[in-house]
Design an enzyme around this catalytic site. Structure first.
Site, PDB file in Angstrom:
ATOM      1  NE  ARG A  94      54.148 -13.481 -14.181  1.00 33.33           N
ATOM      2  CZ  ARG A  94      54.087 -14.349 -13.602  1.00 33.33           C
ATOM      3  NH1 ARG A  94      53.887 -14.167 -12.125  1.00 33.33           N
ATOM      4  NH2 ARG A  94      53.621 -15.775 -14.090  1.00 33.33           N
ATOM      5  CE  LYS A 129      64.964  -3.779   8.316  1.00 30.39           C
ATOM      6  NZ  LYS A 129      65.275  -4.525   9.213  1.00 30.39           N
ATOM      7  CE  LYS A 161      66.148   2.095  13.933  1.00 27.67           C
ATOM      8  NZ  LYS A 161      65.328   1.493  12.943  1.00 27.67           N
ATOM      9  CD  GLU A 196      68.017   0.979  17.150  1.00 29.13           C
ATOM     10  OE1 GLU A 196      67.396  -0.070  16.472  1.00 29.13           O
ATOM     11  OE2 GLU A 196      69.102   1.491  16.646  1.00 29.13           O
ATOM     12  CG  ASP A 217      68.596  -2.881  17.394  1.00 23.54           C
ATOM     13  OD1 ASP A 217      68.284  -4.268  16.648  1.00 23.54           O
ATOM     14  OD2 ASP A 217      69.624  -2.919  16.405  1.00 23.54           O
TER      15      ASP A 217
END
Length: 281
Positions: A94, A129, A161, A196, A217
């Site tokens: 597994r 992410k 950002k 950004e 963006d």
């Protein structure tokens, strides 16, 4: 954490004491053979997982790997042949599948985005992410799929950002931002700076003289064309990154545009595991 430590902890998580079922049903002196094969087409990644698992942690098992990282794999293709104590094979099954299915899924979706874009002048990048603890592996899987890595973490570069800009402008002016970026570049010239951008108006007001990358963006196609025209005038030295609203259905829309890279969170944050199976021969 090293790869060996990560895999060892994963084994302990799955089997903290012993494999009760195999202990009762299958004496460990039984030697067996097993084959790892794929149930769907994709791109393989995970050779290092197999090596650490059987070369270092379970050396009583031997294996033959028939593919290498980045190889295209077909339906029902044998990938790895394993021979050794049946309890060891089933105990590691597994964990082996969990790693290889996810990582091969990342390589597979990355290759799909790269192929769909079909423009070698534009890089397809991952993001931060990623699954906690698996960033190194997942970013390596992106590379195997033909993609590129964005920054590995917060220490790698200056990336301003929306929330950074909002916080900064509470006590400073937009002109002071340009002065600060210039100071950063003078003090640390090897550190890349990215900002950004969310509106066309920002392109006309921010000083980009020290900015290496401009991230556009969530721009529509029409807004993007206008933005590229403005950047050519105010920041022709900066590379252009597109982010947001990018899917397999839309990435081809960017083919041929004067951009340098596209960052795609989907490469790692919502990947579908590749269907693999381990069968005792």
């Amino acid at each position: 954490m090293t790869l060996r430590e990560l895999i060892k902890e994963s084994i302990i998580e799955d089997c903290p004491v012993k494999d009760i079922t195999s202990t009762y049903l299958l004496p460990n002196n039984i030697s067996s053979k097993a084959t790892l094969l794929t149930r769907e087409k994709g791109v393989f990644f995970g050779a290092a997982i197999i090596s650490v698992l059987y070369d270092e942690l379970y050396p009583n098992c031997s294996y033959t790997l028939s593919v290498k990282d980045g190889d295209f794999i077909d339906v029902n293709q044998p990938l790895v042949a394993i021979q050794g104590p049946i309890q060891d094979i089933l105990l590691t099954e597994r964990v082996l599948l969990n790693f290889l299915q996810r990582l091969s899924g990342i390589s597979t979706i990355t290759r799909a985005f790269v192929d769909q874009l079909n423009d070698s002048s534009i890089q397809v990048l991952d993001t931060r992410k990623t699954t906690p603890g698996l960033r190194d592996l997942e970013k390596a899987a992106v590379i195997a799929g033909g993609g590129y890595n964005h920054r590995h973490g917060l220490s790698d570069m200056v990336l301003i950002k929306e929330n950074h800009l909002t916080g900064f402008l509470e006590d400073h002016t937009i002109d002071e931002l340009g002065l600060l970026l210039s100071k950063i570049k003078q003090e640390q010239p090897t550190i890349k700076i990215e900002i950004e951008i969310e509106t066309l108006a920002q392109l006309e007001t921010i000083d980009f003289s020290s900015v290496d990358y401009i991230m556009l963006d969530n721009f529509s196609r029409e807004e993007l064309v206008t933005a590229l025209s403005i950047i050519k005038r105010v920041a022709s030295h900066s590379q252009i990154e597109v982010s947001g609203m990018v899917s397999l259905d839309t990435i081809s829309d960017y083919r041929g545009l004067a951009i340098d890279r596209i960052s795609v969170g989907k490469l790692t944050h919502s990947v579908t595991a590749l269907d693999l199976s381990l069968l005792i021969d």
